[in-house]
Motif scaffolding. Structure first.
Motif, mmCIF file in Angstrom:
data_model
loop_
_atom_site.group_PDB
_atom_site.id
_atom_site.type_symbol
_atom_site.label_atom_id
_atom_site.label_comp_id
_atom_site.label_asym_id
_atom_site.label_seq_id
_atom_site.Cartn_x
_atom_site.Cartn_y
_atom_site.Cartn_z
ATOM 1 N N ARG A 19 23.958 -29.473 81.829
ATOM 2 C CA ARG A 19 23.307 -29.738 83.114
ATOM 3 C C ARG A 19 22.845 -28.434 83.765
ATOM 4 O O ARG A 19 21.706 -28.323 84.224
ATOM 5 N N VAL A 20 23.732 -27.442 83.773
ATOM 6 C CA VAL A 20 23.395 -26.160 84.404
ATOM 7 C C VAL A 20 22.244 -25.482 83.664
ATOM 8 O O VAL A 20 21.300 -24.974 84.278
ATOM 9 N N ARG A 21 22.306 -25.511 82.338
ATOM 10 C CA ARG A 21 21.252 -24.856 81.544
ATOM 11 C C ARG A 21 19.900 -25.543 81.748
ATOM 12 O O ARG A 21 18.878 -24.868 81.925
ATOM 13 N N LEU A 22 19.876 -26.860 81.751
ATOM 14 C CA LEU A 22 18.619 -27.585 81.979
ATOM 15 C C LEU A 22 18.065 -27.278 83.369
ATOM 16 O O LEU A 22 16.866 -27.031 83.517
ATOM 17 N N ALA A 23 18.936 -27.280 84.365
ATOM 18 C CA ALA A 23 18.478 -27.006 85.735
ATOM 19 C C ALA A 23 17.893 -25.599 85.829
ATOM 20 O O ALA A 23 16.843 -25.385 86.458
ATOM 21 N N GLN A 24 18.569 -24.654 85.181
ATOM 22 C CA GLN A 24 18.117 -23.267 85.212
ATOM 23 C C GLN A 24 16.748 -23.124 84.525
ATOM 24 O O GLN A 24 15.846 -22.465 85.037
ATOM 25 N N LEU A 25 16.607 -23.755 83.376
ATOM 26 C CA LEU A 25 15.332 -23.664 82.642
ATOM 27 C C LEU A 25 14.210 -24.351 83.412
ATOM 28 O O LEU A 25 13.078 -23.869 83.416
ATOM 29 N N ARG A 26 14.520 -25.466 84.072
ATOM 30 C CA ARG A 26 13.484 -26.147 84.865
ATOM 31 C C ARG A 26 13.094 -25.312 86.080
ATOM 32 O O ARG A 26 11.913 -25.187 86.400
ATOM 33 N N ARG A 27 14.092 -24.725 86.725
ATOM 34 C CA ARG A 27 13.826 -23.899 87.904
ATOM 35 C C ARG A 27 12.944 -22.693 87.536
ATOM 36 O O ARG A 27 12.077 -22.299 88.297
ATOM 37 N N ASN A 28 13.170 -22.166 86.337
ATOM 38 C CA ASN A 28 12.388 -21.007 85.887
ATOM 39 C C ASN A 28 11.134 -21.407 85.114
ATOM 40 O O ASN A 28 10.491 -20.567 84.503
ATOM 41 N N ARG A 29 10.848 -22.710 85.128
ATOM 42 C CA ARG A 29 9.638 -23.255 84.477
ATOM 43 C C ARG A 29 9.546 -22.890 83.002
ATOM 44 O O ARG A 29 8.476 -22.615 82.463
ATOM 45 N N LYS A 30 10.712 -22.878 82.341
ATOM 46 C CA LYS A 30 10.740 -22.620 80.894
ATOM 47 C C LYS A 30 10.639 -23.925 80.105
ATOM 48 O O LYS A 30 10.326 -23.914 78.927
ATOM 49 N N ILE A 31 10.966 -25.021 80.761
ATOM 50 C CA ILE A 31 10.823 -26.329 80.116
ATOM 51 C C ILE A 31 10.156 -27.275 81.103
ATOM 52 O O ILE A 31 10.110 -27.009 82.292
ATOM 53 N N ILE A 84 22.647 -22.915 74.025
ATOM 54 C CA ILE A 84 21.583 -23.910 74.233
ATOM 55 C C ILE A 84 20.235 -23.188 74.218
ATOM 56 O O ILE A 84 19.729 -22.769 75.260
ATOM 57 N N PRO A 85 19.656 -23.028 73.034
ATOM 58 C CA PRO A 85 18.366 -22.330 72.952
ATOM 59 C C PRO A 85 17.280 -23.086 73.735
ATOM 60 O O PRO A 85 17.312 -24.315 73.839
ATOM 61 N N VAL A 86 16.325 -22.339 74.270
ATOM 62 C CA VAL A 86 15.241 -22.933 75.056
ATOM 63 C C VAL A 86 14.542 -24.029 74.263
ATOM 64 O O VAL A 86 14.264 -25.113 74.784
ATOM 65 N N GLU A 87 14.259 -23.754 72.991
ATOM 66 C CA GLU A 87 13.499 -24.713 72.181
ATOM 67 C C GLU A 87 14.263 -26.027 72.047
ATOM 68 O O GLU A 87 13.654 -27.103 72.076
ATOM 69 N N THR A 88 15.559 -25.929 71.884
ATOM 70 C CA THR A 88 16.377 -27.141 71.757
ATOM 71 C C THR A 88 16.389 -27.905 73.081
ATOM 72 O O THR A 88 16.258 -29.137 73.096
#
Ligand SMILES: [Zn+2]
Length: 139
Positions: free
Chosen positions: A127-139, A101-105
């Motif tokens: 779900r886990v990947r989205l939560a992780q990216l949101r927590r790290n402010r990547k998305i 699940i690339p960040v851009e996608t």
């Protein structure tokens, strides 16, 4: 995994293990031998594009690439003493999520249902990947 990695990594092999020899292990990685083992049912699912089985294959690839020095990867600390990022299972899961699940996608689609379709992953992995990216402010 079977087509590209062998051209990049001489000695890499993907071994399909029988249920009887692998038991409850869906996959195994032997970094010192350059081998990934997938249990036969997991391998079939991986070939069929099942999200969970694709994640298992990516997880084992993470072990192979990240944990060449098992002494380093498996700390003498007990798992409860480890920070999440020091845990080799956490590292392999994070690698698999990032690979599939690339960040851009994730940024473009922004929801689990669309990521399941676009990335061929399970709802839980999305779900886990989205939560992780949101927590790290990547998305
Ligand atoms: Zn693992």
């Amino acid at each position: 995994m079977e087509k590209i990695i062998p051209s990049l990594w001489e000695g890499f092999s993907l071994v399909v293990g029988e249920m009887g020899e692998m038991g409850s292990a869906h996959g195994l990685a032997f970094p010192e031998k350059g081998e990934i083992w997938l249990r036969e049912d997991v391998y079939e699912g991986y070939l069929a594009g099942q999200g969970r089985d694709r994640f298992t294959a990516a997880h084992e690839l993470g072990h192979l690439l990240l944990h060449n020095n098992i002494g380093m990867a498996r700390s003498i600390k007990s798992p409860t003493e480890l920070k999440p990022y020091e845990n080799s299972e956490w590292q392999a899961n994070t690698f698999a999520g990032a690979l599939l699940i690339p960040v851009e996608t994730a940024r473009r689609l922004g929801n689990e249902v669309d990521l399941v379709d676009a990335c061929g992953v399970s709802f839980d992995a999305a779900r886990v990947r989205l939560a992780q990216l949101r927590r790290n402010r990547k998305i």
